[in-house]
Design a protein around this motif. Structure first.
Motif, PDB file in Angstrom:
ATOM      1  N   ALA A 325       0.820  -1.209   0.000  1.00  0.00           N
ATOM      2  CA  ALA A 325       0.000   0.000   0.000  1.00  0.00           C
ATOM      3  C   ALA A 325       0.856   1.263   0.000  1.00  0.00           C
ATOM      4  N   SER A 326       2.007   1.229   0.681  1.00  0.00           N
ATOM      5  CA  SER A 326       2.864   2.417   0.740  1.00  0.00           C
ATOM      6  C   SER A 326       3.563   2.696  -0.585  1.00  0.00           C
ATOM      7  N   ALA A 327       3.797   1.639  -1.363  1.00  0.00           N
ATOM      8  CA  ALA A 327       4.377   1.748  -2.717  1.00  0.00           C
ATOM      9  C   ALA A 327       5.746   2.424  -2.732  1.00  0.00           C
ATOM     10  N   THR A 328       6.485   2.325  -1.637  1.00  0.00           N
ATOM     11  CA  THR A 328       7.792   2.989  -1.585  1.00  0.00           C
ATOM     12  C   THR A 328       8.952   2.044  -1.900  1.00  0.00           C
ATOM     13  N   THR A 329       8.769   0.763  -1.610  1.00  0.00           N
ATOM     14  CA  THR A 329       9.863  -0.189  -1.885  1.00  0.00           C
ATOM     15  C   THR A 329       9.315  -1.396  -2.639  1.00  0.00           C
ATOM     16  N   LEU A 330       8.762  -1.127  -3.800  1.00  0.00           N
ATOM     17  CA  LEU A 330       8.230  -2.193  -4.649  1.00  0.00           C
ATOM     18  C   LEU A 330       9.194  -2.484  -5.792  1.00  0.00           C
ATOM     19  N   THR A 331       9.189  -3.711  -6.239  1.00  0.00           N
ATOM     20  CA  THR A 331      10.067  -4.151  -7.327  1.00  0.00           C
ATOM     21  C   THR A 331       9.504  -3.753  -8.687  1.00  0.00           C
ATOM     22  N   PRO A 332      10.301  -3.873  -9.742  1.00  0.00           N
ATOM     23  CA  PRO A 332       9.879  -3.377 -11.063  1.00  0.00           C
ATOM     24  C   PRO A 332       8.564  -3.943 -11.587  1.00  0.00           C
ATOM     25  N   ASP A 333       8.213  -5.185 -11.237  1.00  0.00           N
ATOM     26  CA  ASP A 333       6.955  -5.749 -11.725  1.00  0.00           C
ATOM     27  C   ASP A 333       5.750  -4.990 -11.212  1.00  0.00           C
ATOM     28  N   LEU A 334       5.932  -4.270 -10.083  1.00  0.00           N
ATOM     29  CA  LEU A 334       4.862  -3.448  -9.524  1.00  0.00           C
ATOM     30  C   LEU A 334       5.141  -1.964  -9.735  1.00  0.00           C
ATOM     31  N   LYS A 335       5.934  -1.689 -10.769  1.00  0.00           N
ATOM     32  CA  LYS A 335       6.252  -0.318 -11.200  1.00  0.00           C
ATOM     33  C   LYS A 335       7.096   0.443 -10.176  1.00  0.00           C
ATOM     34  N   GLY A 336       7.849  -0.281  -9.374  1.00  0.00           N
ATOM     35  CA  GLY A 336       8.771   0.339  -8.444  1.00  0.00           C
ATOM     36  C   GLY A 336      10.200   0.176  -8.918  1.00  0.00           C
ATOM     37  N   ASN A 337      11.138   0.636  -8.119  1.00  0.00           N
ATOM     38  CA  ASN A 337      12.554   0.493  -8.483  1.00  0.00           C
ATOM     39  C   ASN A 337      13.379  -0.114  -7.347  1.00  0.00           C
ATOM     40  N   ALA A 338      12.687  -0.725  -6.388  1.00  0.00           N
ATOM     41  CA  ALA A 338      13.396  -1.351  -5.266  1.00  0.00           C
ATOM     42  C   ALA A 338      14.014  -2.671  -5.689  1.00  0.00           C
ATOM     43  N   ARG A 339      15.053  -3.051  -4.992  1.00  0.00           N
ATOM     44  CA  ARG A 339      15.671  -4.350  -5.218  1.00  0.00           C
ATOM     45  C   ARG A 339      15.017  -5.406  -4.321  1.00  0.00           C
ATOM     46  N   THR A 340      15.199  -6.649  -4.686  1.00  0.00           N
ATOM     47  CA  THR A 340      14.545  -7.752  -3.980  1.00  0.00           C
ATOM     48  C   THR A 340      14.772  -7.659  -2.481  1.00  0.00           C
TER      49      THR A 340
END
Length: 355
Positions: A325-340
């Protein structure tokens, strides 16, 4: 105080990367709750093992795994070996020999995740997939190979016992959760013998649960209804192949395979159950820390519930929901840029905040 003995099989490709985050979550829970005792043993039974030994696991592999309380599985698949080898020499032997006849796949739209479809409400249902027989039975063969008249025969195995035990598990779940309708995925109008027995067996169990309706739905129409009104489903009972396809389609409606866990259950507890993400080994992104670990961590939540720790399972699910829900540490499949590992670390942080 009982110690939960977990066999960890990280697998191939992104498997070790997402498994590291699942293990991290389990260790965080054990550190925060002294009543949760944990002993994890890792087995590197994967494609590298096959290339070295000519088999996916040792001859006594199943005997070794039988002594554990649960199996935490990653993902398998390697371009260096044929795709069917990891499935039929590791995954299927575990599922079938350990009588893991229920494959449970939650299809749940998490807060903050938009479905590609416009729906009237949130998507939240379970696919109960028969997991020990059905279309994925190694019965049949090929004749006259490499000749013009080559023949291939693949047999579907449907047994009354196999269908009824799955249906009973699904109807028990429906009754416990006040679900009033179970959808039966079928194609008995065309596949008259195996699906005919399937329908009869499901209805025999449904008769034991007054107040719960059973609705037959032909698989082709059911796939269309997944697109048209996925929010209308709660419990679906399906054969091995039908359940496999439907649950992947369902995953696409709620954010993709990176948010899709599964449980391979032996409900009686005679053998360990196995918990794994639905996604594959994704060799194209392996080693890049780009894979979404949530399906693996969610599978850990299913494992915790199976081990009798619904409280810890709820903690993990709340942490997952907060991170998504916070969408701050999501991976690329969820349109984020966080690492695993960053997604995993954030989930662990949320767990510590709760405990």
């Amino acid at each position: 105080m009982n110690t939960n003995r977990i066999a960890v099989l990280p697998g191939d490709g992104i498997g070790p990367e997402v498994m590291a985050e699942g293990v991290k979550v389990l260790k965080a829970l054990a550190e925060a709750d002294s009543s949760f005792q944990l002993e994890m043993t890792s087995f590197e039974w994967n494609s590298d093992y096959y290339l070295k030994h000519g088999r996916m696991m040792p001859e006594d592999g199943l005997t070794t795994l039988k002594n554990f309380d649960a199996i935490f599985f990653g993902a398998l698949g390697d371009r260096r070996i044929p795709e069917h080898i990891p499935i039929w020499e590791l995954i299927m032997p575990i599922r079938k020999n350990f009588n893991q006849y229920v494959n449970l796949r939650p299809i749940k739209q998490l807060p903050g995740v938009k479905s590609p479809l416009h729906t009237e409400g949130p998507i939240d249902f379970y696919v109960f997939r028969e997991n020990a027989e059905g279309e994925y039975s190694n019965m049949g063969g090929r004749l006259y190979q490499q000749m013009p008249e080559e023949i291939a025969i693949q047999n579907t195995v449907i047994t009354k016992k196999g269908v009824q035990r799955l249906a009973r598990y699904a109807f028990d779940y429906a009754r416990r959760n006040d679900v009033t309708k179970v959808v039966n995925a079928t194609k008995s109008n065309a596949i008259i013998h195996s699906m005919g027995l399937w329908d009869e067996s499901v209805k025999a169990i449904a008769a034991e649960y007054p107040g719960i309706e059973v609705e037959d739905a032909y698989i082709d129409a059911l796939a269309a209804h997944f697109v048209q009104r996925p929010e209308s489903f709660e419990v679906i009972v399906a054969s091995n192949l039908f359940g496999d396809i439907l649950s992947d389609l369902g995953a696409a409606l709620v954010g993709g395979l990176g948010l899709s866990p599964s449980a391979n259950l032996n409900p009686e507890g005679d053998f360990p159950s196995m918990f794994e993400p639905v996604h594959g080994s994704a060799p194209d992104i392996a080693g890049k820390q780009a894979a979404n670990p949530i399906a693996q961590i969610w599978s850990a939540a299913l494992m915790l519930e199976h081990l009798g720790r619904k409280d810890l399972s709820a903690v993990v699910m709340k942490a997952i929901e907060q991170v998504v829900a916070s969408a701050t540490t999501l991976t690329p499949d969820l349109k984020g840029n966080a690492r695993t590992f960053e997604t995993g670390d954030t989930i662990v942080k949320q767990i510590h905040q709760q405990m």
